[in-house]
Each structure stands twice: as structure tokens, then as C-alpha cells.
Write a protein that holds these residues in place. Structure first.
Motif, short mmCIF file in Angstrom:
data_model
loop_
_atom_site.label_atom_id
_atom_site.label_comp_id
_atom_site.label_asym_id
_atom_site.label_seq_id
_atom_site.Cartn_x
_atom_site.Cartn_y
_atom_site.Cartn_z
N HIS A 184 42.67 43.60 37.72
CA HIS A 184 42.96 42.27 38.27
C HIS A 184 42.47 42.21 39.72
CE1 HIS A 184 45.33 41.16 34.76
NE2 HIS A 184 45.89 42.35 34.82
N PRO A 185 41.16 42.18 39.91
CA PRO A 185 40.60 42.18 41.26
C PRO A 185 40.85 40.87 41.98
CG PRO A 185 38.88 41.80 39.66
CD PRO A 185 40.12 42.11 38.87
N LEU A 186 40.78 40.93 43.32
CA LEU A 186 40.95 39.74 44.15
C LEU A 186 39.58 39.16 44.48
CD1 LEU A 186 43.52 41.18 46.75
CD2 LEU A 186 44.02 40.13 44.54
N HIS B 76 42.75 33.81 47.07
CA HIS B 76 42.17 33.96 48.40
C HIS B 76 40.76 33.35 48.50
CE1 HIS B 76 45.60 36.45 49.28
NE2 HIS B 76 45.34 37.15 48.19
N VAL B 77 40.47 32.41 47.62
CA VAL B 77 39.19 31.69 47.67
C VAL B 77 39.33 30.51 48.62
CG1 VAL B 77 37.56 30.30 46.34
CG2 VAL B 77 38.51 32.40 45.35
N HIS B 78 38.40 30.40 49.56
CA HIS B 78 38.39 29.30 50.52
C HIS B 78 37.71 28.08 49.90
CE1 HIS B 78 37.61 27.11 54.30
NE2 HIS B 78 36.38 26.95 53.85
N VAL B 79 38.32 26.90 50.02
CA VAL B 79 37.77 25.67 49.45
C VAL B 79 37.26 24.78 50.58
CG1 VAL B 79 38.18 23.65 48.02
CG2 VAL B 79 39.33 25.81 47.48
N ILE C 174 44.74 38.63 53.95
CA ILE C 174 44.70 39.06 52.55
C ILE C 174 45.34 40.43 52.40
CG2 ILE C 174 43.18 39.62 50.61
CD1 ILE C 174 41.14 37.65 51.80
N VAL C 175 44.99 41.33 53.31
CA VAL C 175 45.59 42.67 53.32
C VAL C 175 47.10 42.57 53.42
CG1 VAL C 175 45.76 44.84 54.59
CG2 VAL C 175 43.52 43.76 54.27
N ASP C 176 47.58 41.73 54.34
CA ASP C 176 49.03 41.58 54.54
C ASP C 176 49.71 41.00 53.30
OD1 ASP C 176 48.69 42.54 57.09
OD2 ASP C 176 48.65 40.55 58.04
N SER C 177 49.06 40.05 52.65
CA SER C 177 49.71 39.36 51.52
C SER C 177 49.83 40.25 50.29
CB SER C 177 48.94 38.09 51.16
OG SER C 177 47.68 38.40 50.59
#
Length: 327
Positions: free
Chosen positions: A63-65, A90-93, A132-135
Motif C-alpha cells: 500500500h504505497p503512498l 498526499h496528492v496535491h490538486v 507526509i512523514v509526520d502523518s
């Protein structure tokens, strides 16, 4: 294993030409080139390097990010990826630009002529890995694949600053990045992925010879098409993995992405580099036999049967217990 895959997210427009590009090219007149090819087929497919890699890993149970930038037209594509096990949180729109487009024509020799419209991909440079690392509570590896060049440099610099292991995959962007940028991207990478042509181009653009590249990275992975894969480590004997047997090529688009997905899956399972390269080669063979980079159908039994036919019973015995499990 928590792995983030950074890179382009795009829609692919795939065309086929029932002829040879080489027959229409006049070497001494290339500075005035103006050619047109009547294509036989058009397929519009989901693509982009990062989701191709993520999709492949998800087919093997991970389940990659996914990390990249898209337009508001991404909704249906997001749904497809999430249904297949890919995290798109974590995809930017972008509020202004369309998702990137890749347009490629393939001839009967599997040669390709392609164009790429970046679109929303240009906003990937605004993405910071820290949140992202923190989440997710940390990352074990970050793959930095072709993307907006400034985004690639930002991600590699942040990985070095934060002490995050990363894999550099410059591939298509080697043509637009200068030597200094490529050196900044590659330096300190745990893995460096290229094909054999890109390996030579990396050395030429950076001014580093093969030995210097090896001093700068942990492991160098070089795909060689029908001649297999080489895995080179500064403190290990070179590994050569032959290509998969009895493959019926249809379209080479995304084959390298499939290889990376398999290789990274092996790493996530804690397998050695030889098994990782074999996994990559087998998954890549499925992509090669299919039009579209995420359209292949793969059962665990069929995958293991194909794996065993090429690499033997001992190799498949190491892989079989992991297939379908999340590392």
C-alpha cells in the motif's frame, strides 16, 4: 515497510504505427525534420510513473503512498487507484492546471516517439515531505522518479536533510536537467535506477565515471531490456538477472515502472537484490504484454508460475510466502 513514490501523474495517449520510424528519417537532414505518421490505433489510459509504480506494488499486496500533483480532472483516476490499494491522501490538486498528458507512438520495432505536457505536475515543487512523514509516522524509503525537476531536487534535498533513505530515478528527466542538477539529485541515494542508455547518459551529464557514481550511491540498478538487469553495489559482487522467458511484447510503455514496482516490493519483503530484480523483471513482463500501464491481469499462481519458469524452484520458494502480503 512505509514507502512514498514521488513522480509524474498523467493520462497516457498510446498510438501504434505499423511501420518503422527509421525508414522515414534521413540522418543528414535531421535539422530540418518534418514527418507525420498515420497511426493505426489510439488508446487513452491511466499513466504517469508514480501511479504506475504504486499500482504494480499494490498488485503484489503493498500500500504505497502516491506523492505528486494533479488537476481537478483526477477524480476518476483517484478512485481507480484507491480501489486497487494505492494511498492518494498526499496528492496535491491544482486549482488551475490539468493533469499531465503523455502522448506516444510506438512502431513495429517497439521504437517510440513521445511528447509530455507537464500541466499540474509543475506544482509538485510545492510538496513538502515533512508533513507526509509526520502523518504516517516515518518513511522507510522515498522513490524520487521523473517529475517536475525542481520537485525532484527538493525531495532529494529534504531526504538528505531528514536522513530519509531515497532511491533516485531520473530517467526521462536526464534530457532536461543539467549536470549540476543531476549530481544534486543522485548524490547520497540508497538506490539509483536507470536503463543502460540512461546509465551512460548519467555519467556523461554528471562528469562522473562509473566508479565515482558508485562512490556516490549505495546500489546501482541498470535495466538492459532483453539482456536482463544488472545490480551493482560498492561492497558486493555484481548481480546479473536474465530477462523473463517466453514474453510476447505488445507495448513497452511503463515497463520500467513495472520493474521498479517489483524491485521495491522485494525490498519491502526484506529479500536480497537478486530476488528483487527477478520480481521486477517478472512484473515488467506483464506490462510489456499489455496495452496500457495499469491494465494487466495478474493472479498470484500465474505470477509464481512465470517466476519459476525463468528463475527456478529455489528462487520461487523465497518469493511465494510473501506474495500478496504487505511488507
Amino acid at each position: 515497510m512505509k514507502l512514498a513514490v514521488c513522480g509524474s501523474i498523467a493520462t497516457d495517449h498510446l498510438m501504434t504505427y505499423d511501420g518503422r520510424f527509421a525508414e522515414s528519417l534521413v540522418p543528414e537532414e535531421l535539422d530540418k525534420i518534418s514527418v507525420s505518421f498515420l497511426v493505426d490505433d489510439l488508446q487513452v489510459r491511466r499513466g504517469g510513473i508514480a501511479p504506475n509504480v504504486c499500482f504494480g506494488m499494490a498488485q503484489l499486496g503493498h500500500h504505497p503512498l502516491l506523492v505528486g500533483a494533479v488537476g481537478e480532472d483526477f477524480a476518476a483516476y483517484r478512485s481507480w487507484l484507491e480501489r486497487h490499494g494505492v494511498s492518494c491522501e498526499h496528492v496535491h490538486v491544482s486549482q488551475m492546471l490539468h493533469t499531465a498528458r503523455f502522448v506516444v507512438t510506438t512502431d513495429r520495432d517497439m521504437a517510440q516517439i513521445a511528447s509530455f505536457y507537464a500541466g499540474a505536475m509543475s506544482e509538485a515543487r510545492t510538496i513538502e515531505l515533512g508533513p507526509i512523514v509526520d502523518s504516517v509516522g516515518g518513511l522507510d524509503l522515498v522513490l524520487i522518479s521523473p517529475d517536475d525537476p525542481q520537485a525532484m531536487l527538493r525531495h532529494s534535498a529534504e531526504c538528505r536533510t531528514r536522513g530519509l533513505p531515497f532511491a533516485a530515478d531520473p530517467s526521462q528527466q536526464l534530457n532536461v536537467m543539467d549536470g549540476e542538477s543531476i549530481r544534486r539529485l543522485v548524490d547520497g541515494a540508497t538506490y539509483l535506477f536507470t536503463n543502460d542508455y540512461e546509465a551512460t547518459l548519467t555519467e556523461r551529464r554528471t562528469g562522473w565515471d562509473a566508479q565515482e557514481v558508485m562512490r556516490r550511491v549505495g546500489t546501482r540498478v541498470i535495466t538492459r531490456g532483453k539482456d536482463g538487469v544488472s545490480v551493482l553495489g560498492s561492497d558486493a559482487e555484481p548481480i546479473h538477472v536474465p530477462a523473463v522467458l517466453d514474453v510476447h511484447p505488445v507495448d513497452p510503455t511503463g515497463v520500467g515502472d513495472g520493474f521498479r514496482a517489483g524491485f521495491l516490493s522485494g525490498l519491502a519483503w526484506g529479500l536480497g537484490h537478486e530476488r528483487c530484480a527477478q520480481l521486477g523483471a517478472v512484473l515488467a513482463s506483464y506490462v510489456l504484454e499489455t496495452v496500457g500501464t495499469q491494465e494487466y491481469d495478474m493472479s498470484a499462481d500465474a505470477f509464481l508460475d512465470r517466476f519459476e519458469r525463468t528463475y527456478g524452484t529455489d528462487a520461487v520458494a523465497e518469493v511465494a510466502p510473501h506474495l500478496g502480503s504487505d511488507g
